[in-house]
Design a protein around this motif. Sequence first.
Motif, PDB file in Angstrom:
ATOM      1  N   PRO A  92       0.817  -1.217   0.000  1.00  0.00           N
ATOM      2  CA  PRO A  92       0.000   0.000   0.000  1.00  0.00           C
ATOM      3  C   PRO A  92       0.854   1.272   0.000  1.00  0.00           C
ATOM      4  O   PRO A  92       1.925   1.311   0.577  1.00  0.00           O
ATOM      5  CB  PRO A  92      -0.798  -0.109   1.295  1.00  0.00           C
ATOM      6  CG  PRO A  92       0.064  -0.934   2.199  1.00  0.00           C
ATOM      7  CD  PRO A  92       0.788  -1.905   1.288  1.00  0.00           C
ATOM      8  N   GLU A  93       0.355   2.262  -0.693  1.00  0.00           N
ATOM      9  CA  GLU A  93       0.926   3.599  -0.650  1.00  0.00           C
ATOM     10  C   GLU A  93      -0.042   4.476   0.148  1.00  0.00           C
ATOM     11  O   GLU A  93      -1.204   4.129   0.313  1.00  0.00           O
ATOM     12  CB  GLU A  93       1.094   4.185  -2.057  1.00  0.00           C
ATOM     13  CG  GLU A  93       2.219   3.583  -2.876  1.00  0.00           C
ATOM     14  CD  GLU A  93       1.886   2.216  -3.470  1.00  0.00           C
ATOM     15  OE1 GLU A  93       2.821   1.399  -3.593  1.00  0.00           O
ATOM     16  OE2 GLU A  93       0.716   1.957  -3.800  1.00  0.00           O
ATOM     17  N   THR A  94       0.460   5.609   0.623  1.00  0.00           N
ATOM     18  CA  THR A  94      -0.380   6.573   1.326  1.00  0.00           C
ATOM     19  C   THR A  94      -0.327   7.881   0.565  1.00  0.00           C
ATOM     20  O   THR A  94       0.741   8.299   0.106  1.00  0.00           O
ATOM     21  CB  THR A  94       0.113   6.793   2.770  1.00  0.00           C
ATOM     22  OG1 THR A  94      -0.006   5.552   3.484  1.00  0.00           O
ATOM     23  CG2 THR A  94      -0.702   7.851   3.492  1.00  0.00           C
ATOM     24  N   VAL A  95      -1.479   8.509   0.409  1.00  0.00           N
ATOM     25  CA  VAL A  95      -1.569   9.837  -0.196  1.00  0.00           C
ATOM     26  C   VAL A  95      -1.907  10.793   0.941  1.00  0.00           C
ATOM     27  O   VAL A  95      -2.826  10.534   1.721  1.00  0.00           O
ATOM     28  CB  VAL A  95      -2.659   9.884  -1.290  1.00  0.00           C
ATOM     29  CG1 VAL A  95      -2.720  11.265  -1.919  1.00  0.00           C
ATOM     30  CG2 VAL A  95      -2.399   8.824  -2.345  1.00  0.00           C
ATOM     31  N   ALA A  96      -1.140  11.880   1.034  1.00  0.00           N
ATOM     32  CA  ALA A  96      -1.335  12.831   2.134  1.00  0.00           C
ATOM     33  C   ALA A  96      -1.448  14.253   1.600  1.00  0.00           C
ATOM     34  O   ALA A  96      -0.657  14.655   0.743  1.00  0.00           O
ATOM     35  CB  ALA A  96      -0.180  12.741   3.124  1.00  0.00           C
ATOM     36  N   ALA A  97      -2.446  14.975   2.102  1.00  0.00           N
ATOM     37  CA  ALA A  97      -2.587  16.404   1.820  1.00  0.00           C
ATOM     38  C   ALA A  97      -2.040  17.137   3.037  1.00  0.00           C
ATOM     39  O   ALA A  97      -2.483  16.897   4.162  1.00  0.00           O
ATOM     40  CB  ALA A  97      -4.039  16.773   1.584  1.00  0.00           C
ATOM     41  N   VAL A  98      -1.056  18.008   2.815  1.00  0.00           N
ATOM     42  CA  VAL A  98      -0.397  18.716   3.910  1.00  0.00           C
ATOM     43  C   VAL A  98      -0.282  20.197   3.597  1.00  0.00           C
ATOM     44  O   VAL A  98      -0.332  20.603   2.427  1.00  0.00           O
ATOM     45  CB  VAL A  98       1.015  18.123   4.199  1.00  0.00           C
ATOM     46  CG1 VAL A  98       0.935  16.657   4.563  1.00  0.00           C
ATOM     47  CG2 VAL A  98       1.940  18.313   3.018  1.00  0.00           C
ATOM     48  N   HIS A  99      -0.139  21.009   4.641  1.00  0.00           N
ATOM     49  CA  HIS A  99       0.128  22.437   4.474  1.00  0.00           C
ATOM     50  C   HIS A  99       0.805  22.971   5.734  1.00  0.00           C
ATOM     51  O   HIS A  99       0.836  22.308   6.764  1.00  0.00           O
ATOM     52  CB  HIS A  99      -1.159  23.230   4.163  1.00  0.00           C
ATOM     53  CG  HIS A  99      -2.179  23.197   5.244  1.00  0.00           C
ATOM     54  ND1 HIS A  99      -3.307  22.434   5.167  1.00  0.00           N
ATOM     55  CD2 HIS A  99      -2.239  23.819   6.453  1.00  0.00           C
ATOM     56  CE1 HIS A  99      -4.029  22.593   6.260  1.00  0.00           C
ATOM     57  NE2 HIS A  99      -3.408  23.427   7.056  1.00  0.00           N
ATOM     58  N   CYS A 100       1.331  24.163   5.614  1.00  0.00           N
ATOM     59  CA  CYS A 100       1.930  24.825   6.766  1.00  0.00           C
ATOM     60  C   CYS A 100       0.807  25.426   7.599  1.00  0.00           C
ATOM     61  O   CYS A 100      -0.164  25.955   7.066  1.00  0.00           O
ATOM     62  CB  CYS A 100       2.892  25.918   6.306  1.00  0.00           C
ATOM     63  SG  CYS A 100       4.316  25.279   5.397  1.00  0.00           S
ATOM     64  N   ASP A 101       0.937  25.350   8.910  1.00  0.00           N
ATOM     65  CA  ASP A 101      -0.096  25.831   9.824  1.00  0.00           C
ATOM     66  C   ASP A 101       0.039  27.339   9.993  1.00  0.00           C
ATOM     67  O   ASP A 101       0.443  27.831  11.051  1.00  0.00           O
ATOM     68  CB  ASP A 101       0.037  25.104  11.164  1.00  0.00           C
ATOM     69  CG  ASP A 101      -1.164  25.321  12.057  1.00  0.00           C
ATOM     70  OD1 ASP A 101      -2.213  25.779  11.561  1.00  0.00           O
ATOM     71  OD2 ASP A 101      -1.059  25.026  13.258  1.00  0.00           O
ATOM     72  N   ALA A 102      -0.312  28.077   8.947  1.00  0.00           N
ATOM     73  CA  ALA A 102      -0.189  29.534   8.959  1.00  0.00           C
ATOM     74  C   ALA A 102      -1.218  30.139   9.904  1.00  0.00           C
ATOM     75  O   ALA A 102      -2.366  29.700   9.946  1.00  0.00           O
ATOM     76  CB  ALA A 102      -0.387  30.081   7.552  1.00  0.00           C
ATOM     77  N   PRO A 103      -0.823  31.154  10.691  1.00  0.00           N
ATOM     78  CA  PRO A 103      -1.761  31.756  11.636  1.00  0.00           C
ATOM     79  C   PRO A 103      -2.860  32.576  10.963  1.00  0.00           C
ATOM     80  O   PRO A 103      -3.906  32.804  11.541  1.00  0.00           O
ATOM     81  CB  PRO A 103      -0.867  32.631  12.517  1.00  0.00           C
ATOM     82  CG  PRO A 103       0.346  32.897  11.703  1.00  0.00           C
ATOM     83  CD  PRO A 103       0.501  31.730  10.773  1.00  0.00           C
ATOM     84  N   MET A 104      -2.639  32.997   9.728  1.00  0.00           N
ATOM     85  CA  MET A 104      -3.636  33.802   9.010  1.00  0.00           C
ATOM     86  C   MET A 104      -3.707  33.332   7.566  1.00  0.00           C
ATOM     87  O   MET A 104      -2.755  32.788   7.024  1.00  0.00           O
ATOM     88  CB  MET A 104      -3.258  35.284   9.054  1.00  0.00           C
ATOM     89  CG  MET A 104      -3.258  35.863  10.449  1.00  0.00           C
ATOM     90  SD  MET A 104      -2.718  37.571  10.494  1.00  0.00           S
ATOM     91  CE  MET A 104      -3.870  38.379   9.431  1.00  0.00           C
ATOM     92  N   GLY A 105      -4.838  33.571   6.939  1.00  0.00           N
ATOM     93  CA  GLY A 105      -4.998  33.237   5.532  1.00  0.00           C
ATOM     94  C   GLY A 105      -5.289  31.765   5.324  1.00  0.00           C
ATOM     95  O   GLY A 105      -5.553  31.016   6.261  1.00  0.00           O
TER      96      GLY A 105
END
Length: 190
Positions: A92-105
């Motif tokens: 199995p492979e894993t697909v991940a959606a990630v982002h930086c935890d920006a305080p605004m926007g």
Amino acid sequence: MQPSAVPELAHTHARPIHWVATATAVAGVVALSSVLQPDHATAAAPGAPHTKSAPAQAPPDPADVEFPLDCGPVKLVVKKHASGDLDGDGRPETVAAVHCDAPMGTPPDGVYVLTRTAGAEPRVVATLVDPEDRTNVEDFSVRGADVVAALLGYSSSDVPRCCPDVRETVKWRWENGAFVRSTPSDARSV
């Protein structure tokens, strides 16, 4: 009125006690059937030798991966992840959606495919959505060998970064050694 040739039987008239007895009996059968289950079905013929397959490998955990995303002083957030055998190799492979935890926007998302070979640490093997594309992942799922996602974007630089005004449904499939992106017709909306 002529009398009946058959005497009146008590069980021909339902009384509340009869319904209670029936409900109790049905509940008992349901409870007993959940405890007593038949053996699992197998495709092997009776008496055929049984072989044990290798234990299933756990999909890569996004918490164990270093993503190619520089978040500076804020932490990286795994927004969502899903797993499946995308390339048909049995692992199995894993697909991940990630982002930086920006305080605004609304920080843009990146979508990455993770894999692990036997005994090795999980690693990123493909980027499906680059954060530099300035899109957000509304939702995604792994369906069989396909990754399907709804992406939110902007029609122009005049659109405020809080309010994406373009929604696009896309799909990726592993073909000839790479993930190929396709867009179903009529999947784009503004």
